[in-house]
Design an enzyme around this catalytic site. Structure first.
Site, PDB file in Angstrom:
ATOM      1  N   HIS A  78      95.405 -11.668  13.219  1.00  0.00           N
ATOM      2  CA  HIS A  78      95.326 -10.309  12.692  1.00  0.00           C
ATOM      3  C   HIS A  78      96.583  -9.563  13.087  1.00  0.00           C
ATOM      4  O   HIS A  78      97.093  -9.759  14.190  1.00  0.00           O
ATOM      5  CB  HIS A  78      94.095  -9.578  13.250  1.00  0.00           C
ATOM      6  CG  HIS A  78      93.709  -8.400  12.425  1.00  0.00           C
ATOM      7  ND1 HIS A  78      94.310  -7.176  12.574  1.00  0.00           N
ATOM      8  CD2 HIS A  78      92.816  -8.274  11.420  1.00  0.00           C
ATOM      9  CE1 HIS A  78      93.782  -6.346  11.702  1.00  0.00           C
ATOM     10  NE2 HIS A  78      92.884  -6.966  10.978  1.00  0.00           N
ATOM     11  N   ASP A 118      86.669 -12.053   8.767  1.00  0.00           N
ATOM     12  CA  ASP A 118      86.351 -12.936   7.642  1.00  0.00           C
ATOM     13  C   ASP A 118      85.900 -14.330   8.065  1.00  0.00           C
ATOM     14  O   ASP A 118      85.458 -15.108   7.228  1.00  0.00           O
ATOM     15  CB  ASP A 118      87.575 -13.073   6.726  1.00  0.00           C
ATOM     16  CG  ASP A 118      87.910 -11.760   6.073  1.00  0.00           C
ATOM     17  OD1 ASP A 118      86.973 -11.115   5.572  1.00  0.00           O
ATOM     18  OD2 ASP A 118      89.086 -11.369   6.060  1.00  0.00           O
TER      19      ASP A 118
HETATM   20  N1  CMC Z   1      97.103 -19.909  11.228  1.00  0.00           N
HETATM   21  C1  CMC Z   1      98.228 -20.434  11.806  1.00  0.00           C
HETATM   22  N2  CMC Z   1      99.231 -19.698  12.314  1.00  0.00           N
HETATM   23  C2  CMC Z   1      99.108 -18.358  12.229  1.00  0.00           C
HETATM   24  C3  CMC Z   1      97.982 -17.747  11.661  1.00  0.00           C
HETATM   25  C4  CMC Z   1      96.960 -18.577  11.145  1.00  0.00           C
HETATM   26  N3  CMC Z   1      95.872 -18.037  10.583  1.00  0.00           N
HETATM   27  N4  CMC Z   1      98.143 -16.403  11.694  1.00  0.00           N
HETATM   28  C5  CMC Z   1      99.322 -16.186  12.288  1.00  0.00           C
HETATM   29  N5  CMC Z   1      99.915 -17.367  12.624  1.00  0.00           N
HETATM   30  C6  CMC Z   1     101.171 -17.559  13.333  1.00  0.00           C
HETATM   31  C7  CMC Z   1     102.379 -17.319  12.430  1.00  0.00           C
HETATM   32  O1  CMC Z   1     102.787 -18.507  11.798  1.00  0.00           O
HETATM   33  C8  CMC Z   1     103.391 -16.801  13.426  1.00  0.00           C
HETATM   34  O2  CMC Z   1     103.876 -17.911  14.152  1.00  0.00           O
HETATM   35  P1  CMC Z   1     105.400 -17.904  14.696  1.00  0.00           P
HETATM   36  O3  CMC Z   1     105.491 -16.771  15.661  1.00  0.00           O
HETATM   37  O4  CMC Z   1     105.565 -19.244  15.312  1.00  0.00           O
HETATM   38  O5  CMC Z   1     106.271 -17.715  13.486  1.00  0.00           O
HETATM   39  C9  CMC Z   1     102.554 -15.967  14.399  1.00  0.00           C
HETATM   40  O6  CMC Z   1     101.242 -16.555  14.357  1.00  0.00           O
HETATM   41  C10 CMC Z   1     102.459 -14.471  14.014  1.00  0.00           C
HETATM   42  O7  CMC Z   1     101.947 -14.414  12.694  1.00  0.00           O
HETATM   43  P2  CMC Z   1     102.428 -13.375  11.594  1.00  0.00           P
HETATM   44  O8  CMC Z   1     102.354 -14.020  10.256  1.00  0.00           O
HETATM   45  O9  CMC Z   1     103.731 -12.758  12.004  1.00  0.00           O
HETATM   46  O10 CMC Z   1     101.308 -12.292  11.741  1.00  0.00           O
HETATM   47  P3  CMC Z   1     101.038 -11.110  10.740  1.00  0.00           P
HETATM   48  O11 CMC Z   1     100.596  -9.983  11.568  1.00  0.00           O
HETATM   49  O12 CMC Z   1     102.195 -10.889   9.839  1.00  0.00           O
HETATM   50  O13 CMC Z   1      99.841 -11.670   9.828  1.00  0.00           O
HETATM   51  C11 CMC Z   1      97.666 -12.266   9.112  1.00  0.00           C
HETATM   52  C12 CMC Z   1      98.517 -11.366  10.032  1.00  0.00           C
HETATM   53  C13 CMC Z   1      96.226 -11.805   9.187  1.00  0.00           C
HETATM   54  C14 CMC Z   1      98.157 -12.075   7.651  1.00  0.00           C
HETATM   55  C15 CMC Z   1      97.807 -13.738   9.550  1.00  0.00           C
HETATM   56  O14 CMC Z   1      97.297 -13.898  10.855  1.00  0.00           O
HETATM   57  C16 CMC Z   1      97.113 -14.712   8.598  1.00  0.00           C
HETATM   58  O15 CMC Z   1      97.731 -15.128   7.610  1.00  0.00           O
HETATM   59  N6  CMC Z   1      95.809 -15.062   8.857  1.00  0.00           N
HETATM   60  C17 CMC Z   1      95.061 -15.883   7.939  1.00  0.00           C
HETATM   61  C18 CMC Z   1      94.528 -15.031   6.808  1.00  0.00           C
HETATM   62  C19 CMC Z   1      93.381 -14.137   7.250  1.00  0.00           C
HETATM   63  O16 CMC Z   1      92.458 -14.578   7.914  1.00  0.00           O
HETATM   64  N7  CMC Z   1      93.436 -12.870   6.816  1.00  0.00           N
HETATM   65  C20 CMC Z   1      92.369 -11.905   7.107  1.00  0.00           C
HETATM   66  C21 CMC Z   1      92.839 -10.825   8.028  1.00  0.00           C
HETATM   67  S1  CMC Z   1      91.482  -9.801   8.634  1.00  0.00           S
HETATM   68  C22 CMC Z   1      90.760  -9.099   7.238  1.00  0.00           C
HETATM   69  C23 CMC Z   1      91.574  -8.119   6.473  1.00  0.00           C
HETATM   70  O17 CMC Z   1      92.771  -7.976   6.579  1.00  0.00           O
HETATM   71  O18 CMC Z   1      90.987  -7.442   5.689  1.00  0.00           O
END
Ligand code: CMC
Length: 422
Positions: free
Chosen positions: A300, A357
């Site tokens: 998140h 989720d």
């Molecule tokens: N699986 C694997 N690696 C992950 C995941 C994941 N679900 N989420 C983040 N990471 C890694 C990412 O690759 C990065 O690694 P590194 O530092 O080595 O490059 C690190 O963790 C930080 O991630 P980020 O992409 O910079 O984080 P963000 O804040 O931009 O993204 C997120 C947040 C929710 C989009 C992301 O965690 C994700 O894609 N999760 C899966 C989709 C999901 O479950 N979304 C629902 C969110 S909650 C409900 C809502 O939003 O309404």
């Protein structure tokens, strides 16, 4: 005493005021930065940018706190109802009995124009329910009095009621239409949640099912400046009408990184199960930087500790499945995956925990709701939150159109080349 930070740019020192919220959150007010220095800030994905001051929802991602108008989410989930929470988000205080009854009448009153019903029945049965919902809400703007499109004249409670009722009728009607089942109209004698369930399944939900739905809708009702709420506010900042803003919010929510994650989680769990149930393989893929696969329902932007909504949902999942006598092998896959992920250094180091989720889909599935309807269930819950965000924006004196800047990294000026010379 007012606090300032000093920054030095091009040898000039300037002072920027520090703004402090009621929970001691601090922000540097950079609104004069460009005018005084020529510099802008660059913040991809807005991870460090506050876009507004808001009184609606407080969350502390480090401590796993979520409160609507000051009330902790666990208390609201346990003791309140979705309608009461919708009122709270929009009016700032819990309603009296009379206020709640009046609000309930406002929500129950509207019916869906026959033209929108016809439109719903014309969508292909294969259409995604989120595409249907976003289109139908935008189309609703064509069938309302012109005052409803003028944000200076609009009756805000009446439009909130219409949007809440409409999204539930639209979702339930399309759900039955695509199964070729007889449409069930809205019944004003039922509560909001009973009515939604009845319009979908043609029966009144048991107390257990009703409670589970109330909890899910409450947990989804608002989440401060997330992607879809920000979309609603950005569209609203142009003084667009609320139907347009909400339709934009629905489109933003649809994406798998946001509300669409609940559908993606279920599809991921199903594919792990179909592949023999080896969730460690999924974990390895999620860690592989060459593979675009992510563990859906994990991570998140704001929560770097447990998502408090996920905690409540996980507990509710066990209760609901037990009450309904449902045994879902996907729950074991989910629990196994969660356990190994929470022990894995990749997830521990990055503070990746299950989000809202991760478990919600298992409850929806137990209630008989198909996977591609999960995100629209989220949207039904989020409607009062989006509306409260829109309302706060338009009620704020001095609100400005959202118009970020950019750092241009393209070509410098060059002369046009005639086609024959390219
Ligand atoms: N699986 C694997 N690696 C992950 C995941 C994941 N679900 N989420 C983040 N990471 C890694 C990412 O690759 C990065 O690694 P590194 O530092 O080595 O490059 C690190 O963790 C930080 O991630 P980020 O992409 O910079 O984080 P963000 O804040 O931009 O993204 C997120 C947040 C929710 C989009 C992301 O965690 C994700 O894609 N999760 C899966 C989709 C999901 O479950 N979304 C629902 C969110 S909650 C409900 C809502 O939003 O309404």
């Amino acid at each position: 005493m007012a606090e300032y930070v000093k920054i030095k740019l091009n040898g000039n020192e300037i002072e920027l005021p520090v703004i402090e919220g009621t929970e001691n959150e601090k922000a540097i007010d950079i609104s004069k930065l460009r005018a005084e220095t020529g510099y802008i800030t660059l913040d991809d994905g807005f991870g460090n940018t506050g876009s507004c001051k808001s009184k609606i929802t407080f969350l502390d991602g480090e401590k796993g706190i979520l409160r609507y108008r000051g009330y902790p989410i666990d208390q609201l989930a346990e003791k309140s109802s979705f309608l009461e929470v919708s009122y709270l988000l929009n009016h700032g205080e819990l309603p009296s009995k009379t206020e709640l009854e009046k609000f309930e009448r406002t929500v129950k009153e509207p019916t869906l124009p026959v033209e929108i019903c016809a439109l719903l029945d014309d969508f292909p049965k294969t259409a995604h329910p989120m595409g249907v919902a976003a289109s139908a809400i935008a189309a609703l703007s064509c069938f309302v009095p012109r005052e409803n499109l003028d944000i200076t004249k609009i009756d805000k409670d009446q439009v909130l009621g219409q949007l809440m009722e409409s999204i539930s009728i639209i979702s339930a009607r399309f759900f039955r239409h695509r199964q070729g089942k007889k449409i069930i109209g809205s019944d004003p004698n039922l509560s909001y949640v009973q009515n939604l369930y009845n319009m979908m399944f043609g029966e009144i939900p048991s107390d257990e099912v009703k409670k589970a739905l109330e909890v899910l809708l409450i947990l989804h009702a608002d989440h401060e400046q997330n992607c879809s709420a920000s979309a609603v506010r950005v569209i609203g900042s142009a003084q667009s009408n609320p139907y347009a803003c909400i339709s934009g919010g629905l489109c933003a929510l649809w994406g798998p990184l946001h509300g669409g994650a609940n559908q993606a989680v279920m599809e991921m769990l199903e594919s792990i199960q179909a592949d023999g149930g080896d969730y460690r393989k999924a974990l390895d893929r999620a860690k592989d930087k060459e593979d675009p696969f992510r563990l859906m329902g994990f991570g998140h932007r704001v929560y770097k500790n447990f998502d408090p909504r996920a905690k409540i949902i996980k507990k509710a999942t066990d209760t609901v499945l037990e009450q309904l006598g449902v045994e879902d092998p996907l729950l074991d896959v989910a629990k196994g995956l969660e356990k190994v992920a929470l022990e894995d250094p990749y997830f521990v180091d990055r503070k990746l925990y299950p989000n809202v989720d991760f478990y919600s889909g298992i409850i929806y599935r137990a209630l008989g709701i198909p996977t591609d309807m999960f995100t629209v269930m989220f949207a039904i819950g989020r409607m009062p939150g989006w509306y409260a965000q829109w309302r706060e924006l338009v009620d704020f004196k001095g609100s400005r159109i959202a118009r970020p800047r950019q750092v241009y990294v393209g070509e410098n000026e060059r002369d046009y080349i005639l086609m024959e010379n390219r």
